[in-house]
Design an enzyme around this catalytic site. Structure first.
Site, PDB file in Angstrom:
ATOM      1  N   HIS A  61     -54.979 129.870   6.634  1.00  0.00           N
ATOM      2  CA  HIS A  61     -53.734 129.587   7.349  1.00  0.00           C
ATOM      3  C   HIS A  61     -52.547 130.245   6.641  1.00  0.00           C
ATOM      4  O   HIS A  61     -52.476 130.218   5.415  1.00  0.00           O
ATOM      5  CB  HIS A  61     -53.537 128.072   7.411  1.00  0.00           C
ATOM      6  CG  HIS A  61     -52.574 127.631   8.458  1.00  0.00           C
ATOM      7  ND1 HIS A  61     -51.219 127.792   8.320  1.00  0.00           N
ATOM      8  CD2 HIS A  61     -52.762 127.065   9.661  1.00  0.00           C
ATOM      9  CE1 HIS A  61     -50.620 127.320   9.406  1.00  0.00           C
ATOM     10  NE2 HIS A  61     -51.530 126.872  10.237  1.00  0.00           N
ATOM     11  N   GLY A  77     -31.022 125.545  -2.423  1.00  0.00           N
ATOM     12  CA  GLY A  77     -31.782 125.977  -3.598  1.00  0.00           C
ATOM     13  C   GLY A  77     -31.500 127.425  -3.941  1.00  0.00           C
ATOM     14  O   GLY A  77     -30.723 128.103  -3.265  1.00  0.00           O
ATOM     15  N   HIS A 137     -39.694 129.971  -6.036  1.00  0.00           N
ATOM     16  CA  HIS A 137     -40.187 129.178  -7.158  1.00  0.00           C
ATOM     17  C   HIS A 137     -41.519 129.801  -7.604  1.00  0.00           C
ATOM     18  O   HIS A 137     -42.406 130.014  -6.787  1.00  0.00           O
ATOM     19  CB  HIS A 137     -40.387 127.725  -6.725  1.00  0.00           C
ATOM     20  CG  HIS A 137     -40.746 126.816  -7.851  1.00  0.00           C
ATOM     21  ND1 HIS A 137     -42.002 126.783  -8.408  1.00  0.00           N
ATOM     22  CD2 HIS A 137     -40.015 125.904  -8.541  1.00  0.00           C
ATOM     23  CE1 HIS A 137     -42.033 125.890  -9.376  1.00  0.00           C
ATOM     24  NE2 HIS A 137     -40.836 125.341  -9.481  1.00  0.00           N
ATOM     25  N   PRO A 138     -41.674 130.097  -8.900  1.00  0.00           N
ATOM     26  CA  PRO A 138     -42.829 130.887  -9.347  1.00  0.00           C
ATOM     27  C   PRO A 138     -44.183 130.307  -8.951  1.00  0.00           C
ATOM     28  O   PRO A 138     -45.121 131.053  -8.656  1.00  0.00           O
ATOM     29  CB  PRO A 138     -42.681 130.920 -10.879  1.00  0.00           C
ATOM     30  CG  PRO A 138     -41.631 129.908 -11.224  1.00  0.00           C
ATOM     31  CD  PRO A 138     -40.770 129.746 -10.019  1.00  0.00           C
ATOM     32  N   THR A 139     -44.318 128.969  -8.924  1.00  0.00           N
ATOM     33  CA  THR A 139     -45.630 128.395  -8.566  1.00  0.00           C
ATOM     34  C   THR A 139     -45.592 127.637  -7.237  1.00  0.00           C
ATOM     35  O   THR A 139     -46.604 127.549  -6.551  1.00  0.00           O
ATOM     36  CB  THR A 139     -46.117 127.413  -9.656  1.00  0.00           C
ATOM     37  OG1 THR A 139     -45.120 126.389  -9.824  1.00  0.00           O
ATOM     38  CG2 THR A 139     -46.337 128.134 -10.976  1.00  0.00           C
ATOM     39  N   ALA A 140     -44.437 127.098  -6.867  1.00  0.00           N
ATOM     40  CA  ALA A 140     -44.370 126.247  -5.664  1.00  0.00           C
ATOM     41  C   ALA A 140     -43.868 127.005  -4.444  1.00  0.00           C
ATOM     42  O   ALA A 140     -43.860 126.467  -3.340  1.00  0.00           O
ATOM     43  CB  ALA A 140     -43.484 125.024  -5.921  1.00  0.00           C
ATOM     44  N   GLY A 141     -43.438 128.278  -4.610  1.00  0.00           N
ATOM     45  CA  GLY A 141     -43.032 129.096  -3.473  1.00  0.00           C
ATOM     46  C   GLY A 141     -41.770 128.605  -2.795  1.00  0.00           C
ATOM     47  O   GLY A 141     -40.791 128.249  -3.466  1.00  0.00           O
TER      48      GLY A 141
END
Lengths: 308, 308
Positions: free
Chosen positions: B81, B162, B167-171
């Site tokens: 997805h 924001g 965000h490097p890991t949370a996108g």
């Protein structure tokens, strides 16, 4: 949470202070809620609609019956509607998470208490009836308050609970479990009352129609149309959509259109869901798939938890 | 009591312990209830369906987003997805006693907090969108997590809240108010997929059909039939009955019958009531005339009273 509905009828529709005193018995009671109440001065009669958990609800109904006995004197009661007691009739209707069988048990428990503690003869009717001639409320009511002093001596009309003599001022009371009754009217685009009469005859049980349909023709003169006015006494077995489609088809025969319909008062969600399911041709659907019903279930569980 | 629904999507559909930790943020919270949750390993994605009072619900959604940020690393996420964030999308849907405008305000409040406190870029979508090119979630998602490092530099895709960097890991996360989405499928009595394709084309917005209908043709080979599979994105404006009747009429043209339909998942009572009203030709009806809705209202008021 189990929920039962009741709409007791009291033989007072003119003196509001008396009706309010009866209703006060239901106010502030845990797990019992008043949905609606109304007074009808012509019929000299009032109806209170309550819902609640089974035990608290029958406790409230007993108190209301006691209060009506104290405040209403049937010897001086006049009104257009047939009546036989201060508390004329108490139906118990399964609404949520409760079976008809459980409601029959509740009606017997309530009837026994009214008979024994208040000395009012109680007749079980509809699903609770102890014999087939007692199922129909209008059969029980025949003769009304005045006629019951003789009628009650007939072994056929020995009450189910309480003394075999009419309470001098409070008369007799009917208590019974039944399905939810829906008042459903269909308007025809004609002023010819004979067409509404023929259609009413086609759908009503008594003249060969659907088993759980009572129907009459009504002339709505001010609107210049006629109406098939119905009581649907078991929407599960004689569903709205089937009766509606039959009326539409019969009207077609006379070249008359159905121009609208109306439901009077409250209606259980299941009755409307069945209509939607029929027309959309949905096989598999369940009331728990409705968001609001699911929330209701969650809130009810929450309340139950808090009250235990 | 005001009730809002949300079905946040998280980019984890394989490791159950992680999904459970995210869901744990919603458990036992006053006035927030989990209706359902599911994991999809192929899409590597999970959906949690929550309902609740507005403020407690967005508090819970913030905590779930924070937990997903801590536990999910988009750099190693694979799934079928399209996805762009650990918490991919948070819809807010008005269910009871609350307007779309209030849900838009809530989405902004939640988006602001996620953006400022967690440092995750937030895009407002659907009814909350700050520009028309951001209304459609799939437009926002285009490029997915990997592509967003470039996309976010484009002034057209500056986030609503924001930092203007992924965000490097949370996108990145989309938050928005929208109408309830109903998955509605209509089955045709034929195995000719081209007929389902023609009918899907007739009803769907993109090819000239109803504004709030997305439709595709599906071949149900094991059943030997075809299906028009739809997402109804606003059942108030493009109602089920109208689309259903159009499909029936179009199918008639090919001599094909409609043999049934189905609704997937939960549905608001209003959507089904409108179907019943249409077919029974009832002009004047209101959700408060449904017994269960009235009880829900009473229970909700009671809970509100107790919790204040």
């Amino acid at each position: 949470m189990k929920i039962v509905e009741s709409a007791p009828n009291f033989s007072e529709g003119r003196r509001e202070e008396i009706v309010r005193e009866i209703i006060a018995q239901a106010e502030g009671v845990k797990e019992v809620w008043i949905l609606d109440w109304s007074m009808d001065p012509d019929h000299n009669r009032s109806v209170v609609t309550l819902v609640g958990a089974p035990e608290p609800l029958i406790e409230v109904l007993f108190k209301m019956t006691k209060k009506a006995m104290e405040l209403i004197d049937m010897r001086v009661h006049k009104g257009e509607h047939p009546r036989m007691g201060a508390t004329d009739v108490i139906p118990l209707v399964p609404v949520m998470n409760i079976t008809m069988e459980e409601c029959i048990e509740l009606s017997k428990k309530l009837g026994k208490r009214i008979g024994e503690d208040l000395g009012i003869p109680v007749f079980l009717y509809e699903k609770s009836a102890s014999a087939s001639h007692r199922e129909n409320l209008s059969e029980i009511r025949k003769g009304e308050f005045e006629g019951f002093f003789e009628k009650i001596k007939d072994p056929l009309w020995k009450p189910d609970f309480g003394p075999a003599q009419v309470h001098p001022t409070a008369g007799v009371t009917a208590v019974g479990a039944r399905e939810y009754l829906i008042a459903f009217n269909v308007n025809l685009g004609t002023n010819r009352i004979e067409i509404a009469e023929k259609i009413a005859k086609a759908v009503r049980h008594i003249s060969g129609g659907y088993r759980y349909v009572k129907a009459i023709a009504v002339d709505l003169k001010e609107k210049g149309i006629v109406q098939v006015s119905m009581n649907m006494t078991n929407y599960k077995k004689s569903p709205l959509f089937r009766v509606f489609e039959t009326i539409k088809r019969e009207a077609e025969r006379y070249g008359v259109p159905v121009i609208g319909s109306e439901i009077i008062g409250m209606v259980p969600i299941q009755a409307m869901l069945e209509v939607a399911q029929f027309y959309l041709q949905i096989d598999d659907f369940n009331v728990n798939r409705i968001i609001e019903t699911k929330i209701l279930e969650i809130l009810a569980k929450k309340l139950e938890g808090e009250e235990k």
